[in-house]
Design a protein around this motif. Structure first.
Motif, PDB file in Angstrom:
ATOM      1  N   LYS A 272       3.097   3.287   3.810  1.00  0.00           N
ATOM      2  CA  LYS A 272       3.053   4.742   3.673  1.00  0.00           C
ATOM      3  C   LYS A 272       4.353   5.235   2.982  1.00  0.00           C
ATOM      4  CE  LYS A 272       2.333   8.877   6.505  1.00  0.00           C
ATOM      5  NZ  LYS A 272       3.639   9.441   6.739  1.00  0.00           N
ATOM      6  N   GLU A 273       5.486   4.703   3.413  1.00  0.00           N
ATOM      7  CA  GLU A 273       6.768   5.096   2.794  1.00  0.00           C
ATOM      8  C   GLU A 273       6.825   4.652   1.327  1.00  0.00           C
ATOM      9  OE1 GLU A 273      10.043   4.935   6.379  1.00  0.00           O
ATOM     10  OE2 GLU A 273       9.013   3.074   5.884  1.00  0.00           O
ATOM     11  N   LEU A 274       6.309   3.465   1.064  1.00  0.00           N
ATOM     12  CA  LEU A 274       6.319   2.961  -0.322  1.00  0.00           C
ATOM     13  C   LEU A 274       5.423   3.832  -1.208  1.00  0.00           C
ATOM     14  CD1 LEU A 274       6.130  -0.854   0.436  1.00  0.00           C
ATOM     15  CD2 LEU A 274       7.986   0.264  -0.797  1.00  0.00           C
ATOM     16  N   LYS A 275       4.289   4.243  -0.663  1.00  0.00           N
ATOM     17  CA  LYS A 275       3.370   5.091  -1.441  1.00  0.00           C
ATOM     18  C   LYS A 275       4.033   6.425  -1.755  1.00  0.00           C
ATOM     19  CE  LYS A 275      -1.218   3.332  -0.571  1.00  0.00           C
ATOM     20  NZ  LYS A 275      -2.519   3.453   0.017  1.00  0.00           N
ATOM     21  N   GLU A 276       4.782   6.966  -0.779  1.00  0.00           N
ATOM     22  CA  GLU A 276       5.478   8.248  -1.013  1.00  0.00           C
ATOM     23  C   GLU A 276       6.550   8.080  -2.097  1.00  0.00           C
ATOM     24  OE1 GLU A 276       4.763   9.880   3.507  1.00  0.00           O
ATOM     25  OE2 GLU A 276       6.804   9.308   2.900  1.00  0.00           O
ATOM     26  N   GLU A 277       7.270   6.971  -2.000  1.00  0.00           N
ATOM     27  CA  GLU A 277       8.323   6.727  -3.005  1.00  0.00           C
ATOM     28  C   GLU A 277       7.698   6.560  -4.391  1.00  0.00           C
ATOM     29  OE1 GLU A 277      10.943   3.485  -1.908  1.00  0.00           O
ATOM     30  OE2 GLU A 277      11.983   3.590  -3.848  1.00  0.00           O
ATOM     31  N   TYR A 278       6.564   5.847  -4.447  1.00  0.00           N
ATOM     32  CA  TYR A 278       5.894   5.652  -5.738  1.00  0.00           C
ATOM     33  C   TYR A 278       5.407   6.981  -6.304  1.00  0.00           C
ATOM     34  CZ  TYR A 278       2.662   4.191  -9.346  1.00  0.00           C
ATOM     35  OH  TYR A 278       2.015   4.058 -10.552  1.00  0.00           O
ATOM     36  N   THR A 279       4.879   7.837  -5.442  1.00  0.00           N
ATOM     37  CA  THR A 279       4.398   9.145  -5.924  1.00  0.00           C
ATOM     38  C   THR A 279       5.550   9.912  -6.575  1.00  0.00           C
ATOM     39  OG1 THR A 279       2.762   9.188  -4.180  1.00  0.00           O
ATOM     40  CG2 THR A 279       3.261  11.301  -5.199  1.00  0.00           C
ATOM     41  N   GLN A 280       6.708   9.902  -5.910  1.00  0.00           N
ATOM     42  CA  GLN A 280       7.871  10.610  -6.484  1.00  0.00           C
ATOM     43  C   GLN A 280       8.279  10.004  -7.828  1.00  0.00           C
ATOM     44  OE1 GLN A 280      11.114  10.622  -3.695  1.00  0.00           O
ATOM     45  NE2 GLN A 280       9.967  11.856  -2.212  1.00  0.00           N
TER      46      GLN A 280
ATOM     47  N   LYS B  28      16.019  -3.444   5.168  1.00  0.00           N
ATOM     48  CA  LYS B  28      14.885  -2.860   5.900  1.00  0.00           C
ATOM     49  C   LYS B  28      13.642  -2.893   4.994  1.00  0.00           C
ATOM     50  CE  LYS B  28      13.326   1.509   7.889  1.00  0.00           C
ATOM     51  NZ  LYS B  28      12.232   1.801   6.984  1.00  0.00           N
ATOM     52  N   ILE B  29      12.514  -3.273   5.570  1.00  0.00           N
ATOM     53  CA  ILE B  29      11.256  -3.263   4.813  1.00  0.00           C
ATOM     54  C   ILE B  29      10.502  -1.975   5.153  1.00  0.00           C
ATOM     55  CG2 ILE B  29       9.064  -4.466   4.395  1.00  0.00           C
ATOM     56  CD1 ILE B  29      11.545  -6.079   3.518  1.00  0.00           C
ATOM     57  N   PRO B  30      10.271  -1.118   4.163  1.00  0.00           N
ATOM     58  CA  PRO B  30       9.568   0.138   4.459  1.00  0.00           C
ATOM     59  C   PRO B  30       8.083  -0.093   4.730  1.00  0.00           C
ATOM     60  CG  PRO B  30      10.177  -0.007   2.142  1.00  0.00           C
ATOM     61  CD  PRO B  30      10.605  -1.277   2.763  1.00  0.00           C
ATOM     62  N   SER B  31       7.443   0.887   5.356  1.00  0.00           N
ATOM     63  CA  SER B  31       5.998   0.794   5.572  1.00  0.00           C
ATOM     64  C   SER B  31       5.293   1.079   4.246  1.00  0.00           C
ATOM     65  CB  SER B  31       5.561   1.818   6.618  1.00  0.00           C
ATOM     66  OG  SER B  31       5.746   3.117   6.076  1.00  0.00           O
TER      67      SER B  31
ATOM     68  N   ALA C 175       3.069  -8.242  -5.531  1.00  0.00           N
ATOM     69  CA  ALA C 175       3.923  -7.051  -5.615  1.00  0.00           C
ATOM     70  C   ALA C 175       3.100  -5.777  -5.779  1.00  0.00           C
ATOM     71  CB  ALA C 175       4.908  -7.190  -6.775  1.00  0.00           C
ATOM     72  N   LEU C 176       1.879  -5.931  -6.296  1.00  0.00           N
ATOM     73  CA  LEU C 176       1.019  -4.748  -6.428  1.00  0.00           C
ATOM     74  C   LEU C 176       0.492  -4.328  -5.051  1.00  0.00           C
ATOM     75  CD1 LEU C 176      -1.030  -5.707  -9.612  1.00  0.00           C
ATOM     76  CD2 LEU C 176       0.995  -4.249  -9.472  1.00  0.00           C
ATOM     77  N   LYS C 177       0.290  -5.321  -4.192  1.00  0.00           N
ATOM     78  CA  LYS C 177      -0.175  -5.007  -2.836  1.00  0.00           C
ATOM     79  C   LYS C 177       0.983  -4.462  -2.010  1.00  0.00           C
ATOM     80  CE  LYS C 177      -3.864  -8.368  -2.587  1.00  0.00           C
ATOM     81  NZ  LYS C 177      -3.981  -9.786  -2.348  1.00  0.00           N
ATOM     82  N   ASN C 178       2.147  -5.069  -2.179  1.00  0.00           N
ATOM     83  CA  ASN C 178       3.315  -4.612  -1.430  1.00  0.00           C
ATOM     84  C   ASN C 178       4.577  -4.763  -2.277  1.00  0.00           C
ATOM     85  OD1 ASN C 178       5.447  -4.115   0.242  1.00  0.00           O
ATOM     86  ND2 ASN C 178       4.476  -5.042   2.035  1.00  0.00           N
TER      87      ASN C 178
ATOM     88  N   ASN D  84      -4.655   2.812 -10.386  1.00  0.00           N
ATOM     89  CA  ASN D  84      -4.721   1.356 -10.214  1.00  0.00           C
ATOM     90  C   ASN D  84      -3.876   0.914  -9.027  1.00  0.00           C
ATOM     91  OD1 ASN D  84      -6.312   1.033 -12.420  1.00  0.00           O
ATOM     92  ND2 ASN D  84      -4.699   0.344 -13.812  1.00  0.00           N
ATOM     93  N   LEU D  85      -2.643   1.422  -8.965  1.00  0.00           N
ATOM     94  CA  LEU D  85      -1.736   0.953  -7.915  1.00  0.00           C
ATOM     95  C   LEU D  85      -2.151   1.467  -6.546  1.00  0.00           C
ATOM     96  CD1 LEU D  85       0.702  -0.902  -7.719  1.00  0.00           C
ATOM     97  CD2 LEU D  85       2.124   1.121  -7.533  1.00  0.00           C
ATOM     98  N   SER D  86      -2.571   2.722  -6.486  1.00  0.00           N
ATOM     99  CA  SER D  86      -2.904   3.263  -5.162  1.00  0.00           C
ATOM    100  C   SER D  86      -4.097   2.525  -4.550  1.00  0.00           C
ATOM    101  CB  SER D  86      -3.134   4.771  -5.217  1.00  0.00           C
ATOM    102  OG  SER D  86      -4.275   5.011  -5.983  1.00  0.00           O
ATOM    103  N   LYS D  87      -4.969   1.976  -5.415  1.00  0.00           N
ATOM    104  CA  LYS D  87      -6.105   1.198  -4.890  1.00  0.00           C
ATOM    105  C   LYS D  87      -5.634  -0.124  -4.267  1.00  0.00           C
ATOM    106  CE  LYS D  87      -9.543   2.523  -8.253  1.00  0.00           C
ATOM    107  NZ  LYS D  87      -9.834   2.052  -9.603  1.00  0.00           N
ATOM    108  N   LEU D  88      -4.525  -0.671  -4.799  1.00  0.00           N
ATOM    109  CA  LEU D  88      -4.126  -2.006  -4.384  1.00  0.00           C
ATOM    110  C   LEU D  88      -3.103  -2.049  -3.243  1.00  0.00           C
ATOM    111  CD1 LEU D  88      -3.772  -3.947  -7.744  1.00  0.00           C
ATOM    112  CD2 LEU D  88      -5.414  -4.335  -5.930  1.00  0.00           C
ATOM    113  N   MET D  89      -2.192  -1.046  -3.224  1.00  0.00           N
ATOM    114  CA  MET D  89      -1.100  -1.110  -2.237  1.00  0.00           C
ATOM    115  C   MET D  89      -1.654  -1.043  -0.822  1.00  0.00           C
ATOM    116  SD  MET D  89       2.367   1.021  -2.550  1.00  0.00           S
ATOM    117  CE  MET D  89       2.543   1.724  -4.155  1.00  0.00           C
ATOM    118  N   LYS D  90      -1.461  -2.098  -0.073  1.00  0.00           N
ATOM    119  CA  LYS D  90      -1.941  -2.066   1.315  1.00  0.00           C
ATOM    120  C   LYS D  90      -1.145  -3.044   2.191  1.00  0.00           C
ATOM    121  CE  LYS D  90      -5.819  -5.155   0.353  1.00  0.00           C
ATOM    122  NZ  LYS D  90      -6.566  -5.080  -0.875  1.00  0.00           N
ATOM    123  N   ASN D  91      -1.277  -2.839   3.508  1.00  0.00           N
ATOM    124  CA  ASN D  91      -0.489  -3.673   4.446  1.00  0.00           C
ATOM    125  C   ASN D  91      -0.964  -5.132   4.450  1.00  0.00           C
ATOM    126  OD1 ASN D  91       1.358  -1.817   5.584  1.00  0.00           O
ATOM    127  ND2 ASN D  91      -0.412  -0.838   6.531  1.00  0.00           N
TER     128      ASN D  91
END
Ligand SMILES: Cc1cc2nc3c(=O)[nH]c(=O)nc-3n(C[C@H](O)[C@H](O)[C@H](O)COP(=O)(O)O)c2cc1C
Length: 273
Positions: free
Chosen positions: A244-252, A239-242, A217-220, A266-273
Motif C-alpha cells: 500500500k505504501e509503495l503504491k502511494e509512493e508510485y502514484t506520487q 525498512k521494507i514498506p507495505s 520488481a514489478l510485483k514488489n 500496467n504496474l498497478s495490475k502487477l504490484m501485490k504482496n
C-alpha cells in the motif's frame, strides 16, 4: 539492478526501485534508428526526468546511426552509460541479426562498443547465449564476453528460442562466463528468475558481481532492499514498506514524472504482496 522493462521502466518505476535498494536502473529497449529520426514515442523511452542512476538501453546495429546519436548525446545527472541489447528474443529481430541475433556477430558488436567508447561513455551488454540452441552449443556467448570490449555483461542464461516461462539454465553458464570475463577483464551480472536471498548469496559465492531483476520488481519494487537485507548487504537493515505504501509512493512519482497512463495501469495490475 532494475532490468530494462518495456512499457514499465520509466522515471517513476526506476526512481521507486532506486529508493528501495536498486543501485542501477535501465531504460527500456530503444531503437537507435527511431531516435535519430526524432520519432517522438521513441524519444520518450529514453527521457529521464529523474536523477536516478540509469543506463540507456539501445537496440543498435548500424554503426553510422549509432555514431550519429552518441556524438550528439548530452549526458544528464543520473546517466551512467549505454547498454546494448543483445538479448531480445523477438523472431523478427533475430532474423536480421539483432537482439539475441547479435551475440554471434562479434565484429559488429566490437564496432558498436568502440563507437560508444570513442565518446568516452561506459558501455555494457545485456545478452542471451545466442539466437538458438546451435549457437549456444558453439559458445558464441563466450566469444562475445572475451572479445567485444564492453565494461561488463548482463547474462540471461537462455538462448533466443527459449521463452520467458522456461527456467534459466544453471550456474555452470555463469561460471563459464566468469572465466571468459577474466580473460577480458570485465564483469558478469546475473539475470533471470532471481528472487531469493539464497540465490543471491550463491551467485556472489561463484563470483558474479551483481544481479538484475525484472518481473519480481514489478510485483514488489522493494525486492532490492529485501534481498540486500536478507543476504547481508544492507547494514543497517532497511525498512521494507507495505505494498500500500509503495503504491502511494508510485502514484506520487508517476504524477511528478507524468508517466504514460499505460505504464501506470500496467504496474498497478502487477504490484501485490
Ligand atoms: C514485460 C517485459 C518487458 C521487457 N522488456 C525488456 C527490454 O526492453 N529490454 C531488455 O533487455 N529486456 C526486457 N525484458 C527482459 C527482462 O529485462 C529480463 O531479462 C527478464 O524478464 C528476465 O529477468 P526476470 O526473471 O528477473 O524477470 C522484458 C521482460 C518483460 C517481462
Amino acid at each position: 539492478m532494475l532490468a530494462p522493462i518495456e512499457n514499465y521502466s520509466d522515471s517513476a518505476l526506476r526512481t521507486l526501485c532506486f529508493n528501495h535498494g536498486a543501485d542501477l536502473t535501465f531504460t527500456e529497449m530503444t531503437r537507435v534508428e527511431g531516435i535519430i529520426r526524432n520519432n517522438k514515442p521513441t524519444l520518450a523511452k529514453i527521457l529521464c526526468c529523474d536523477s536516478t542512476p540509469v543506463e540507456i538501453q539501445l537496440l543498435a546495429s548500424n554503426e553510422e546511426q549509432l555514431e550519429k546519436f552518441v556524438s550528439s548525446f548530452k549526458p544528464f545527472e543520473g546517466f551512467r552509460g549505454f547498454n546494448l541489447n543483445m538479448s531480445c528474443p523477438s523472431k523478427e529481430l533475430i532474423k536480421v541479426g539483432r537482439g539475441a541475433g547479435m551475440v554471434k556477430r562479434l565484429t559488429k558488436a566490437q564496432n558498436l562498443v568502440k563507437i560508444i567508447q570513442k565518446y568516452n561513455y561506459p558501455v555494457s551488454i545485456k545478452m542471451r547465449l545466442g539466437a538458438n540452441a546451435f549457437e549456444q552449443k558453439h559458445k558464441v556467448y563466450l566469444r562475445l564476453i572475451e572479445g567485444s570490449g564492453a565494461d561488463y555483461y548482463i547474462v540471461h542464461p537462455k538462448h533466443g528460442s527459449q521463452n520467458s516461462d522456461e527456467e534459466v539454465q544453471g550456474n555452470q553458464i555463469y561460471e563459464e562466463c566468469l572465466d571468459s570475463a577474466k580473460i577480458s577483464g570485465s564483469k558478469i551480472i546475473a539475470n533471470g528468475g532471481i528472487t531469493t536471498p539464497k540465490k543471491v548469496i550463491e551467485l556472489k559465492k561463484i563470483g558474479v558481481s551483481g544481479v538484475m531483476i525484472a518481473r519480481a520488481a514489478l510485483k514488489n519494487p522493494s525486492i532490492f532492499d529485501y534481498l540486500k537485507n536478507e543476504a547481508g548487504f544492507n547494514t543497517p537493515i532497511k525498512k521494507i514498506p507495505s505494498i500500500k505504501e509503495l503504491k502511494e509512493e508510485y502514484t506520487q512519482l508517476s504524477n511528478k514524472f507524468s508517466s504514460p497512463h499505460k505504464y501506470k495501469e500496467n504496474l498497478s495490475k502487477l504490484m501485490k504482496n
